[in-house]
Design a protein around this motif. Structure first.
Motif, short mmCIF file in Angstrom:
data_model
loop_
_atom_site.label_atom_id
_atom_site.label_comp_id
_atom_site.label_asym_id
_atom_site.label_seq_id
_atom_site.Cartn_x
_atom_site.Cartn_y
_atom_site.Cartn_z
N ARG A 124 41.74 44.42 33.22
CA ARG A 124 42.79 43.67 32.52
C ARG A 124 43.30 43.13 31.89
N GLN A 175 42.94 38.01 37.29
CA GLN A 175 41.64 37.39 37.20
C GLN A 175 40.99 36.47 36.12
N PRO A 209 49.86 31.21 33.19
CA PRO A 209 50.74 31.65 34.43
C PRO A 209 50.63 33.01 34.55
N VAL A 210 50.19 33.85 34.44
CA VAL A 210 50.26 35.36 35.56
C VAL A 210 49.38 35.10 36.78
N SER A 211 49.85 35.09 38.03
CA SER A 211 49.08 35.01 39.21
C SER A 211 47.97 35.71 39.35
N PRO A 212 46.84 34.88 39.81
CA PRO A 212 45.42 35.76 40.53
C PRO A 212 45.51 36.90 41.41
N SER A 213 46.94 37.72 41.70
CA SER A 213 46.92 38.04 43.00
C SER A 213 47.50 40.15 41.57
N VAL A 214 47.73 39.27 40.39
CA VAL A 214 48.07 40.48 39.43
C VAL A 214 46.07 40.55 38.10
#
Lengths: 191, 301
Positions: free
Chosen positions: A116, A87, A80-85
C-alpha cells in the motif's frame, strides 16, 4: 454552538431547572453526564462566542514559501498516516514552497501481505490537502527504492515517477502525474 | 428541543446516560499535517490555514481546527517541541507563534461560528528518539501550557470566537503504552487544556468489553486511559468499520470498569480509506448512539 450542543443545552437546562435544588452542573455530574475533571474545559467551550469584540484585522505575516528539496524519509521521521491504514517502510517528500507531495510506502495496516501507498498532497497557497491511498495487491510491503532527489526537482518531481520494490521482489512504479501504480511490464513505459 | 426535554428528564432522575447528540453526521472540517522548513514558513502557512478554515467553516457552531505538528520531542535539556513531517524540529515557542498566526488568520477571515484551535502532535517513536517516560510527561505538560498560552493570546486580542486546546495522535503501533500514557498524565497535571486523542485503537478487539490485547503490548484499558482519563477526550480515527468496532469496545470497557460516562468528542476521518467521512461518523454513532459529539475532523477533505 454546534459542537457540544448537547452538553451545553443540558447544562443550561439543568441550571435553570435546578435553581431551587442547588444543582446545575452538579446534577449533571451526579448522573454522569459530564465527568467532573472535564467540566471546566467543557464550560470554557460553551463560553466561546460567534463574533469577535476586536473588529480590527491582525497583521498578516508575509508569505514565506521555502522549498523543500526532494528527499527520502527514514523511519525516524514521523508519518502522518495512521498505522491502521499503512504500516510505513519509508517515505519521500518534495515541496517547491507552493505545492507539496509526500509519498509513504509500506503495507496495509490490517494485512502485511498487501502492499500500500499513501500520497499526501498540499496546495499551500489555495489551502487544499488531499490524501490518496493506493493498494498494490498481495505484493507484501512496498519500499521506495528510486526517487528524484535534490533541489533541482522541487517542482518537476511532483509529477515524476517513484520506483518501488515489493517484499515479493516485484518492481513497481508510481506515476505521480496521474496517481497510478504500474506493475511489471507497464513500468518500462515510464522509465 | 429534544435535548432540553432530555435534560428535564435527566434532572428528574430518570436517565443516566449522555444525552442524544446529532442523528446525522456533521459537515467535515479540514485538519492539517504541518510540513515546514523554517519557523517563518510555519507561521505563514499557519496563518493561511486559519484563514482557509474560517472561510470554509460550515454552520454557526464551534469547530476544531487541528494542526498536527508531528511527533512530540525533547529538543534539548530544557526545550520541548516537535519534529514535523519533513523532519524539521520546531520548539514549542515556534509552534505557539505559528498557532497565534493561525488565530490571526481565522480572525481576519472569520465569517461565522467559532473555532477551537488545537495544537496536535503524536507519540511517534518517542522512546527511540531518546525520550524517557518523564520526558513524555513533560511533553504533555508543556503542550497543555502552550495551548493555554494560545488561549491567552486569543483573549488578549479580542478573539472571542476562539479558544484553544491540545491533541495527540496516539497510536499503539508507534510507541509503548507506558510512555504514551505520560503525555496524557502531563497534560492532566497542567490542568487547563482538553487533550483530544485523534489516534487509533490499532489491533484492539472488535467485540466484547474486556481489557483485551492491542498492538505493541497495549491493552484496551490503555486506549481508554489515553482517550478519556483526566482531560482526555476521544476524537478517534474511524477509517474502516473495524475501527468503530474497536472504539466501541474501548467505550464499553471504560463504562464497565471506570463508572460510565465515556463519550466521543467527535470523529477523525480521512479521504482515500474504507469509510467516507460522513460514513465514519455515522458508523461510530450507530454503535454508540447519542455518545458521539457532532464534530468531524477530516484529513484530506
Amino acid at each position: 454552538m454546534r459542537r457540544l450542543l448537547n452538553v451545553r443545552l443540558v447544562a443550561a437546562a439543568l441550571a435553570g431547572l435546578a435553581v431551587g435544588a442547588g444543582g446545575g452542573f452538579a446534577v449533571a455530574h451526579a448522573v454522569g453526564v459530564v465527568p467532573a475533571e472535564k467540566a471546566a474545559a467543557l464550560e470554557r467551550l460553551a463560553s466561546v462566542a460567534t463574533t469577535d469584540s476586536n473588529t480590527e484585522p491582525a497583521p498578516a505575516p508575509a508569505l514565506d514559501p521555502r522549498p523543500i528539496p526532494a528527499r527520502m524519509l527514514g523511519t525516524d521521521v514521523p508519518v502522518p498516516v495512521s498505522p491502521s491504514v499503512l504500516q510505513a517502510r519509508n517515505g519521500w517528500l518534495v515541496s517547491d514552497g507552493k505545492t507539496l507531495v509526500a509519498v509513504y510506502a509500506g503495507a496495509a495496516g490490517d494485512d502485511p501481505a498487501v502492499g500500500r501507498l499513501a500520497i499526501v498532497r498540499q496546495d499551500l497557497v489555495s489551502g487544499r490537502q488531499t490524501v490518496q491511498v493506493i493498494g498494490a495487491g498481495r505484493t507484501g510491503a512496498l519500499t521506495i527504492t528510486a526517487a528524484p532527489l535534490g533541489s533541482a526537482v522541487e517542482t518537476s518531481a511532483q509529477t515524476g515517477n517513484i520506483g518501488l520494490r515489493a517484499a515479493d521482489g516485484r518492481l513497481l512504479v508510481l506515476d505521480l502525474g496521474n496517481g497510478k501504480l504500474l506493475h511489471g511490464s507497464q513500468t518500462a513505459l515510464v522509465r | 428541543m429534544r435535548l432540553v426535554a432530555f435534560a428535564t428528564a435527566l434532572a428528574a432522575g430518570v436517565a443516566s446516560s449522555f444525552p442524544a447528540a446529532a442523528a446525522a453526521a456533521p459537515s467535515p472540517v479540514t485538519a492539517w499535517y504541518m510540513y515546514g522548513s523554517s519557523a517563518s514558513e510555519l507561521k505563514s502557512y499557519a496563518y493561511a490555514r486559519g484563514c482557509d478554515f474560517a472561510r470554509a467553516q460550515p454552520g454557526t457552531g464551534l469547530r476544531i481546527l487541528l494542526l498536527d505538528f508531528g511527533a512530540a520531542r525533547k529538543l534539548d535539556s530544557s526545550i520541548w517541541g516537535a519534529v514535523d513531517f519533513s523532519n524539521t524540529r520546531f520548539s514549542n515557542a515556534e509552534i505557539v507563534a505559528a498557532l497565534e498566526r493561525a488565530a490571526d488568520g481565522y480572525h481576519n477571515c472569520h465569517v461565522r461560528g467559532g473555532v477551537e484551535i488545537v495544537y496536535g502532535n503524536s507519540n511517534y517513536h518517542l522512546s527511540s528518539s531518546g525520550m524517557s517516560t518523564t520526558d513524555a510527561w513533560w511533553a504533555g505538560y508543556h503542550q497543555a501550557e502552550r495551548a493555554e498560552q494560545l488561549s491567552d493570546y486569543q483573549a488578549a486580542n479580542g478573539y472571542d470566537s476562539q479558544t484553544a486546546d491540545a491533541a495527540a495522535d496516539m497510536e499503539p503501533s508507534w510507541d509503548g503504552a507506558l510512555i504514551t500514557r505520560q503525555l496524557v498524565s502531563g497534560n492532566e497535571a497542567q490542568g487547563w487544556a482538553l487533550y483530544y486523542d485523534f489516534g487509533s485503537a490499532d489491533g484492539c478487539p472488535q467485540s466484547g468489553s474486556g481489557d483485551g490485547p492491542c498492538n505493541n503490548g497495549w491493552r484496551v484499558g490503555d486506549v481508554g486511559y489515553v482517550s478519556f482519563s483526566g482531560l482526555a477526550l476521544p476524537l478517534p480515527e474511524i477509517y474502516y468499520s473495524a475501527n468503530a468496532n474497536q472504539w466501541t469496545v474501548v467505550r464499553k470497557w471504560w463504562d464497565g470498569t471506570q463508572g460510565g460516562s465515556y463519550f466521543f468528542g467527535g470523529v477523525t476521518a480521512s479521504t482515500g480509506v474504507g469509510l467516507a467521512p460522513a460514513a465514519a461518523w455515522n458508523t461510530l454513532n450507530s454503535l454508540n448512539s447519542g455518545l458521539v459529539e457532532p464534530e468531524l475532523v477530516c484529513v484530506g477533505c
